[in-house]
Design an enzyme around this catalytic site. Sequence first.
Site, PDB file in Angstrom:
ATOM      1  N   ASP B  78      15.265 -54.097 -60.397  1.00 43.33           N
ATOM      2  CA  ASP B  78      15.484 -54.802 -59.132  1.00 43.33           C
ATOM      3  C   ASP B  78      14.255 -55.601 -58.690  1.00 43.33           C
ATOM      4  OD1 ASP B  78      18.104 -53.785 -58.927  1.00 43.33           O
ATOM      5  OD2 ASP B  78      17.334 -51.893 -58.138  1.00 43.33           O
ATOM      6  N   HIS B 166      13.524 -41.689 -67.020  1.00 40.44           N
ATOM      7  CA  HIS B 166      13.902 -43.064 -67.360  1.00 40.44           C
ATOM      8  C   HIS B 166      12.780 -43.785 -68.081  1.00 40.44           C
ATOM      9  CE1 HIS B 166      11.432 -43.838 -63.791  1.00 40.44           C
ATOM     10  NE2 HIS B 166      11.402 -45.126 -64.128  1.00 40.44           N
ATOM     11  N   PHE B 315     -11.194 -40.324 -66.974  1.00 41.78           N
ATOM     12  CA  PHE B 315     -11.298 -41.610 -66.298  1.00 41.78           C
ATOM     13  C   PHE B 315     -11.798 -42.661 -67.277  1.00 41.78           C
ATOM     14  CE2 PHE B 315     -11.072 -38.733 -62.782  1.00 41.78           C
ATOM     15  CZ  PHE B 315     -10.406 -39.447 -61.812  1.00 41.78           C
ATOM     16  N   VAL B 317     -13.198 -45.688 -67.068  1.00 42.61           N
ATOM     17  CA  VAL B 317     -13.779 -46.530 -66.014  1.00 42.61           C
ATOM     18  C   VAL B 317     -15.028 -47.254 -66.517  1.00 42.61           C
ATOM     19  CG1 VAL B 317     -12.732 -45.289 -64.084  1.00 42.61           C
ATOM     20  CG2 VAL B 317     -14.835 -44.399 -65.106  1.00 42.61           C
ATOM     21  N   TYR B 319     -18.160 -47.527 -68.127  1.00 42.98           N
ATOM     22  CA  TYR B 319     -18.583 -47.843 -69.495  1.00 42.98           C
ATOM     23  C   TYR B 319     -17.389 -48.270 -70.341  1.00 42.98           C
ATOM     24  CZ  TYR B 319     -21.233 -47.738 -73.825  1.00 42.98           C
ATOM     25  OH  TYR B 319     -21.835 -48.119 -75.003  1.00 42.98           O
ATOM     26  N   GLU B 320     -16.267 -47.580 -70.154  1.00 42.28           N
ATOM     27  CA  GLU B 320     -15.068 -47.875 -70.935  1.00 42.28           C
ATOM     28  C   GLU B 320     -14.535 -49.277 -70.638  1.00 42.28           C
ATOM     29  OE1 GLU B 320     -15.831 -45.096 -69.485  1.00 42.28           O
ATOM     30  OE2 GLU B 320     -15.368 -43.410 -70.776  1.00 42.28           O
TER      31      GLU B 320
HETATM   32  O1  LIG Z   1     -20.862 -40.128 -66.441  1.00 43.28           O
HETATM   33  P1  LIG Z   1     -19.938 -39.495 -65.429  1.00 43.28           P
HETATM   34  O2  LIG Z   1     -20.137 -40.006 -64.045  1.00 43.28           O
HETATM   35  O3  LIG Z   1     -19.981 -38.002 -65.543  1.00 43.28           O
HETATM   36  O4  LIG Z   1     -18.459 -39.919 -65.898  1.00 43.28           O
HETATM   37  C1  LIG Z   1     -17.761 -41.054 -65.471  1.00 43.28           C
HETATM   38  O5  LIG Z   1     -18.238 -42.238 -66.098  1.00 43.28           O
HETATM   39  C2  LIG Z   1     -18.142 -42.278 -67.514  1.00 43.28           C
HETATM   40  C3  LIG Z   1     -18.597 -43.640 -67.987  1.00 43.28           C
HETATM   41  O6  LIG Z   1     -17.804 -44.686 -67.451  1.00 43.28           O
HETATM   42  C4  LIG Z   1     -16.713 -41.969 -67.999  1.00 43.28           C
HETATM   43  O7  LIG Z   1     -16.715 -41.817 -69.399  1.00 43.28           O
HETATM   44  C5  LIG Z   1     -16.162 -40.697 -67.355  1.00 43.28           C
HETATM   45  O8  LIG Z   1     -14.803 -40.525 -67.714  1.00 43.28           O
HETATM   46  C6  LIG Z   1     -16.307 -40.809 -65.835  1.00 43.28           C
HETATM   47  O9  LIG Z   1     -15.821 -39.642 -65.216  1.00 43.28           O
END
Ligand SMILES: O=P(O)(O)O[C@H]1O[C@H](CO)[C@@H](O)[C@H](O)[C@H]1O
Lengths: 351, 351
Positions: B78, B166, B315, B317, B319-320
């Site tokens: 939708d 689904h 996470f 986040v 670095y990734e």
């Molecule tokens: O290093 P931290 O703060 O423990 O961990 C955080 O930042 C890292 C680098 O982006 C990530 O790999 C972790 O998943 C995140 O929780």
Amino acid sequence: LCARVLLEHQHLRYNPLRDTWVLVSAHRMKRPWAGQVEKPPEEHIPRYDPRNPLCPGNTRANGEVNSDYDSTFIFENDFPALQPDAPDPGSDQHPLFQSKAARGICKVMCFHPWSDVTLPLMKKHEVLKVIDKWAGLVEELGTKYPWVQIFENKGAMMGCSNPHPHCQVWASNFLPNEPALSDRCQRAYYKKHGEPLLLQYARQEAEKKERVVVENSDWLAVVPYWATWPYQTLLLPRRHVLRITDLTTGEREGLADIMKRLLTKYDNLFEISFPYSMGWHGAPTGTHLKEDNSHWHLHAHYYPPLLRSATVKKFMVGYEMLAQEQRDLTPEQAAEKLRNLPEEHYKTREN
Amino acid sequence: LCARVLLEHQHLRYNPLRDTWVLVSAHRMKRPWAGQVEKPPEEHIPRYDPRNPLCPGNTRANGEVNSDYDSTFIFENDFPALQPDAPDPGSDQHPLFQSKAARGICKVMCFHPWSDVTLPLMKKHEVLKVIDKWAGLVEELGTKYPWVQIFENKGAMMGCSNPHPHCQVWASNFLPNEPALSDRCQRAYYKKHGEPLLLQYARQEAEKKERVVVENSDWLAVVPYWATWPYQTLLLPRRHVLRITDLTTGEREGLADIMKRLLTKYDNLFEISFPYSMGWHGAPTGTHLKEDNSHWHLHAHYYPPLLRSATVKKFMVGYEMLAQEQRDLTPEQAAEKLRNLPEEHYKTREN
Ligand SMILES: O=P(O)(O)O[C@H]1O[C@H](CO)[C@@H](O)[C@H](O)[C@H]1O
Ligand SMILES: O=P(O)(O)O[C@H]1O[C@H](CO)[C@@H](O)[C@H](O)[C@H]1O
């Protein structure tokens, strides 16, 4: 006509830094949201917490005691993803089972002795100290390592496990995927067009204005034409600069100014401490310091997860993970929203 | 020796399907977690909810009434991200401001009339119906569109806003980034090694065993050597199959069997309804149906976000996002954990 087509109808936009496309479907903002709602960020953080390993004078997990710092504070990550001395897994591998040694170092930098401030709430001269330290770390680690990644995960929503204002710096003996891709794209563009991709882009955006969020004489912050996160921004110097170490004193002051203004707008958008991951990309270091890297242009990426409110984020899931990133409002709509927000922080406005 | 090095020390692994590397730092699992904790999945979902737009006989947002279905049920989304008739934004664009028309169709498929079941809790013949419908949709939409993406976002943590079982099917007039990259990688591998990448990979993993989670005579589910998500798996047929439409009746039955067993193990890991995004990748369709696509091999990716428990996710986040994906336990450790879990679902075990 064209602008209207882009606003009202789904379309693809090209990301020249990654050689990928993003699907823009602005009409999707109309769908109701009955999905996951996040906890809003913690509002009352004590200035000093005796159990917080990042506060001045406290003891960390490994028994080390933090100095009684009154500005920035740098130490080695107690649980580093990269260590300097990992052994080589050896070569002679099947092409489908390839591994390589990864060596490096992970540092943490506290921005300020107080846990209850963030960059937009810090004084300009305090932000300037952070910038100088960033440059110092790239200078120092860059003599040995080809890549020094400065990044900040801000907010629990972005996997940050400590509210004390800080960032991380991971240096590695390899060029990671994202900078390697960006290097390839910038190099090819330079070869074809004779000008650095992001320098030309900054000039074009400064003229067009529609995606500019905030600017000063040295810097420009835009929602890039190819943004994937709803309120993603790209921070660029106007002058051709390869690395953060090359910034003049004036440009560092300008950076402190624009960072404070951009991050204040972010906080003002939903009147919360705005979560994001941010990081710097500049020309590679180590042995690359001796090569020609004119195709590079220093920049910072800000990737904030929120979409509709302080508690509803954009989920980059199924289609995005398996096929292609998709966004629900246009970059121009996002830029306009941010641009029109006040430059005074909502927390200091009342006083 | 080598296996031990890989288990105890950080290293990089190559992903041949994406031409990228992942940083594996198994020692990071030791770090304490004081960060965000997720809400565990809702345990008590009513079998029928008069306000749920996905239940049989109910009225959806656009006023349409669902049939009184007793098996699968397919309808058009939708709030589609892709519509069949978007206008072309026009060519003659600056290389940094490129856009393209995006056209397509978005469908939703309910797996079952009951809201309180999931694939691992459904009967094998009911899962088989889902598989047949998947093949039917690829057949139908694939006559017109080059890419038909089947994907399931499961659980609120993965942006799913409705607990009714689904999936979604988005077909587009373009080859999205991920399949385009995978197509390039598989094509290059085939050219160089004379065998489809994933066919060779399936054979190798079937011999090595250490990353196999579950298998039967037609299928194999492994934690791939290059997995980025902690409990990511790759589901592969043993025979060379290009598309889901090419599966024999026997292979479809085998798929229903292995899906039920894999997803039961997933649920048993933390004794919750395990969240993930999954999706199918097979050779492109539309005009590609007439080309030689021997380099392709059908497969499904499962990307679950959880790391340590039902409430602590990985996470991806800072670095990734900015540098490179990083994982905290080795693929072999993850495979072993999953492999050793019972094949009877924790919810039916008590009875
Ligand atoms: O290093 P931290 O703060 O423990 O961990 C955080 O930042 C890292 C680098 O982006 C990530 O790999 C972790 O998943 C995140 O929780
Ligand atoms: O289509 P839905 O379920 O409304 O939305 C969900 O899946 C989409 C496709 O992966 C994502 O773009 C959305 O962010 C997510 O919430």
